[in-house]
Design a protein around this motif. Sequence first.
Motif, PDB file in Angstrom:
ATOM      1  N   VAL A   1      28.422  71.868  21.093  1.00 45.44           N
ATOM      2  CA  VAL A   1      29.129  71.758  19.629  1.00 45.44           C
ATOM      3  C   VAL A   1      28.222  71.772  18.593  1.00 45.44           C
ATOM      4  N   CYS A   2      27.288  70.496  18.879  1.00 41.47           N
ATOM      5  CA  CYS A   2      26.337  70.259  17.786  1.00 41.47           C
ATOM      6  C   CYS A   2      25.630  71.598  17.518  1.00 41.47           C
ATOM      7  N   ASN A   3      25.097  72.166  18.566  1.00 43.81           N
ATOM      8  CA  ASN A   3      24.079  73.583  18.456  1.00 43.81           C
ATOM      9  C   ASN A   3      24.993  74.197  17.444  1.00 43.81           C
ATOM     10  N   VAL A   4      26.478  74.476  17.851  1.00 43.02           N
ATOM     11  CA  VAL A   4      27.194  75.612  17.019  1.00 43.02           C
ATOM     12  C   VAL A   4      27.323  75.052  15.452  1.00 43.02           C
ATOM     13  N   LEU A   5      27.491  73.874  15.283  1.00 48.46           N
ATOM     14  CA  LEU A   5      27.838  73.434  13.960  1.00 48.46           C
ATOM     15  C   LEU A   5      26.341  73.315  13.231  1.00 48.46           C
ATOM     16  N   GLY A   6      25.299  73.039  13.852  1.00 47.80           N
ATOM     17  CA  GLY A   6      24.091  73.516  13.200  1.00 47.80           C
ATOM     18  C   GLY A   6      23.814  74.812  12.822  1.00 47.80           C
ATOM     19  N   ALA A   7      24.142  75.750  13.595  1.00 43.52           N
ATOM     20  CA  ALA A   7      23.939  76.992  13.283  1.00 43.52           C
ATOM     21  C   ALA A   7      24.897  77.388  12.166  1.00 43.52           C
ATOM     22  N   CYS A   8      26.136  76.985  12.197  1.00 41.74           N
ATOM     23  CA  CYS A   8      27.025  77.087  11.116  1.00 41.74           C
ATOM     24  C   CYS A   8      26.387  76.585   9.477  1.00 41.74           C
ATOM     25  N   GLU A   9      25.835  75.424   9.692  1.00 41.49           N
ATOM     26  CA  GLU A   9      25.385  74.605   8.394  1.00 41.49           C
ATOM     27  C   GLU A   9      24.247  75.528   7.880  1.00 41.49           C
TER      28      GLU A   9
ATOM     29  N   ALA B   1      31.070  62.188  36.414  1.00 40.24           N
ATOM     30  CA  ALA B   1      31.036  63.643  36.373  1.00 40.24           C
ATOM     31  C   ALA B   1      31.711  64.180  35.051  1.00 40.24           C
ATOM     32  N   ALA B   2      32.750  63.401  34.479  1.00 35.81           N
ATOM     33  CA  ALA B   2      33.541  63.693  33.321  1.00 35.81           C
ATOM     34  C   ALA B   2      32.752  63.522  32.118  1.00 35.81           C
ATOM     35  N   ALA B   3      31.791  62.358  32.145  1.00 37.52           N
ATOM     36  CA  ALA B   3      31.061  62.014  31.192  1.00 37.52           C
ATOM     37  C   ALA B   3      29.808  62.918  30.906  1.00 37.52           C
ATOM     38  N   ASN B   4      29.374  63.504  32.030  1.00 39.15           N
ATOM     39  CA  ASN B   4      28.119  64.634  31.864  1.00 39.15           C
ATOM     40  C   ASN B   4      28.881  65.826  31.237  1.00 39.15           C
ATOM     41  N   ARG B   5      30.086  66.218  31.373  1.00 38.23           N
ATOM     42  CA  ARG B   5      30.732  67.432  31.105  1.00 38.23           C
ATOM     43  C   ARG B   5      30.892  67.176  29.640  1.00 38.23           C
ATOM     44  N   SER B   6      31.387  66.118  29.193  1.00 41.20           N
ATOM     45  CA  SER B   6      31.629  65.837  28.010  1.00 41.20           C
ATOM     46  C   SER B   6      30.256  65.738  27.017  1.00 41.20           C
ATOM     47  N   SER B   7      29.294  65.256  27.509  1.00 43.35           N
ATOM     48  CA  SER B   7      28.012  65.216  26.811  1.00 43.35           C
ATOM     49  C   SER B   7      27.555  66.868  26.716  1.00 43.35           C
ATOM     50  N   SER B   8      27.682  67.482  28.071  1.00 42.32           N
ATOM     51  CA  SER B   8      27.169  69.062  27.625  1.00 42.32           C
ATOM     52  C   SER B   8      28.072  69.563  26.643  1.00 42.32           C
ATOM     53  N   LEU B   9      29.377  69.152  26.578  1.00 44.83           N
ATOM     54  CA  LEU B   9      30.319  69.755  25.509  1.00 44.83           C
ATOM     55  C   LEU B   9      29.840  69.678  24.178  1.00 44.83           C
ATOM     56  N   ALA B  10      29.567  68.296  24.083  1.00 44.94           N
ATOM     57  CA  ALA B  10      29.063  67.775  22.792  1.00 44.94           C
ATOM     58  C   ALA B  10      27.833  68.445  22.255  1.00 44.94           C
ATOM     59  N   SER B  11      26.899  68.559  23.079  1.00 41.19           N
ATOM     60  CA  SER B  11      25.499  69.190  22.871  1.00 41.19           C
ATOM     61  C   SER B  11      25.813  70.443  22.328  1.00 41.19           C
TER      62      SER B  11
END
Length: 946
Positions: free
Chosen positions: A27-35, A15-25
């Motif tokens: 963050v990547c979306n946010v960083l992509g938008a900033c770039e 469950a913790a790994a799934n939450r972490s993967s969701s949060l990473a996804s």
Amino acid sequence: MKLKKEMTNIQELKAAANRSSSLASDVCNVLGACEQRLQQLETAVLPLYGDTARLQHIHQNMERTVKSLDHVINYYMVSRELADLIQAGPHTSSTESLNIYLEALDKLSEAQNYFNKNNPQSVELENINQLYNTGVSKLENAFEELLSRNTRPLSPTTLMDMIALEEDSSVDSVSISGSGSTSGTALETMRAAAAWLSAAGRPPAGPLLAIRAPAAKSSFNAFKDYLRSRSMAASPLMKSKNQLNRSDSTKKTSKLQKVLEKRANKLMLKASQTLEQSTGLAIGPRRSLNETYGEESCAAEEREAEVAGSLAACVCRLARHEQRAALGLVPLARLPALLAATLRDCFAALAADVDRACARVHRAAARCSGGAAACWALLARLTRLQPDLQRALHPASPAPYLAIVQACQQHCVRTLEEWIEGVKSDTAAGAVDGTVHQLAAAALAYCHALAAHMHTVGQALSTEPSYVRAASQITGVQDRNALMLAIYMRKVLAQLNLALRTKSEQYPDALKAIFLLNNTLYLLQGLQRSGLLDVLMLAEPECETSYRDMIQDYKNAYLQSWNKLLSHIALDEPLPSKLRDKDRQLLKDKFASFNREWEEMTRAQRGYSVPDAELREALKRDNKQALLPAYTAFYDAHAALPFSKHPEKYVKYTPVQVSHTTGCRPQGNKQALLHAYTAFYDAHAALPFSKHPEKYVKYTPVQVSHTTGCRPQGNKQALLHAYTAFYDAHAALPFSKHPEKYVKYTPVQVSHTTGCRPQGNKQALLHAYTAFYDAHAALPFSKHPEKYVKYTPVQVSHTTGCRPQGNKQALLHAYTAFYDAHAALPFSKHPEKYVKYTPVQVSHTTGCRPQGNKQALLHAYTAFYDAHAALPFSKHPEKYVKYTPVQVSHTTGCRPQGNKQALLHAYTAFYDAHAALPFSKHPEKYVKYTPVQIATQLDGYFDEAA
């Protein structure tokens, strides 16, 4: 339980790994938008950055352009801005004011370089060039003016102070304050200007040479004149001239006295020569051995060499002074040429002075004078100054000075050979008495002078091949300089011995031996006394033995001169007891021949001279041993024989007389001469054989006693002579305030006491008359003593030309005579300023009685009357003052004193006696002034009379 627990943990981890993967996804979306947004922003901002950079570059270019334009504009404006400053010229009062001018010249130089590079055809370039050249020219003129103002020749006294420390290698210790010194501010200013001119390619070498060279030459010439003046003042000629001038200023000599003195000197010289030739004695000082060879000339050559040496020291100090003055004013590369050019004239003048001194030494060497060694003292000083001069000229070459030293050394070496040639060619004959020849004395003095510069002489002779070859043949000598001098001395003495032998040929055999004996002994003793014998033995080890052998040979040759005399008293065979006629004739011939030969030899040898006392006594002993035994034996054997009726004709000399005579040879008997002259003087000097006996009787026995060094005869006459001479020489000297306490007796009084007659000359006459006058002139022996007492001792003194007695009485006589002759003359409007004392006052002061005549009485009464007659000593002074000086003058027949008071007395007496007489119907035509009017107007009358 455990498995269940592990399964639960695994699920939580998933469950913790799934939450972490969701949060990473997310963050990547946010960083992509900033770039994506940043890329868009960069795309929009990059053109702005380019535009900003281009604008900044344009701005910088504009600033540089503005600066360049400002710089170029300054080049165009510099001539107008600096024209006034440049035209005004530099101010050299301080370094700061000069730096302002130098900065302006630097700006003009920069502008000049700019236009030459960028716009050579610009009109502004011509203005800048003209202004720059003007500025540089004014700077050079200012430098020259400042240099001239601070360049003064060194005074001779300053140079003397600098030369006084020439032995010290450090010249910094010499103070040159005064003439020639430069202030610190001026020196800094000149160095700043010279540095700028040198950097600009125009070093001030020319002005330095044009100004410093004349100053150096002027210093040299002034110093030379100073030395010449000192040298002339120290010369014997100038000394005698100064003494003559001083004597002329204090005492005027009449022409007659000069003529008499000249004749007396001639007669004295002739008499002394005659006396010297006949007895071997000389009246007055004997001439020195070196007199013929010119002692004054020797001193002149030494002074000339000393002057040249001092001039060399002067050039050395001037070189150091010029070196210190030129440092910092020109580049080091130009300094040698500048120093050489500045001192060229000084070196040329020094070379001329050295050559002049050496030429004079050459002439001295040719005549064998002692001054021939003066050049060696000069060479030694030049050599000693050489290192100091090299330091002073550095970095310049000392070639001119080295050439002078080399030339002086060549002159010195030449004088050595010329001196030897002078010995060969010397033509001066020996003295008639066979004494030491002047050439021997000159040679000894010359060698002694050379020994004082042994180091210099040795080094100079080491360059001569002949001396080097001679020295190579002598081994075992450490001091090579002493060896070189010894070789030269050997040549000199060898040539001297040859010359003396040649000169001895002019003498007879006996005097020839005496001449060679005197000279050889003099040379040996002189070499030993001066230490030169040790030097000579380096080249000639047997020289002392050779000299002693020569002395013994000459002694033997002298003793052989008696052989002819001994031959007259030698008999071939003994005489018989009874004399025959031929035996009597033989004895007569023997004694007569002996007498004749003895008289001839003693007459000849009476004039011989042997200066050395030890040698003289040795010759006396040898003469006695050679002659006296043979003559005594002959005399004892034959003198008493009856060979003649008049034996005294043949037997004239006893052995004792021969002994006395030989004991006084070859020196004359001074004591006998004194006795003979005293007896002749006492018997004949006072006789009236001439009107002017002083022309013939010039010397008293006391003077001859002083000259010969013998004591006079112990009798009354000798006492009188001695006292008279001492009295004449010392009685008049101011040795005491009261000389009468010590000088109690005159020669005349001593003459009366001893019963001897005084010297028959003018001085004795003056003494006798003075004593007689003092004792009898004041006595009342006549009513008219002036008929008999016509001459005072002072008048007799003037007539005879002798000085009066040096005492108070003579002073009173002299002053009275001078007062009577001159006091009444109108020599001044106010004679009382000069005639302050009458003879009576002088009489009171000295304690001596005045002259016993009417004139003295008149002087005394007039002085007393003038001093006391007008004083209120009585209500009725006419009871006591009955006679005026005029009345006393009429009574005594003497003239009154020539002053105003005497005139008033005389007129009053004449007025009282004659004015009331009926000598005219109109006496007012003749009697115009009363005594009162004369008294009131007397000053004006005497002013007109004067």
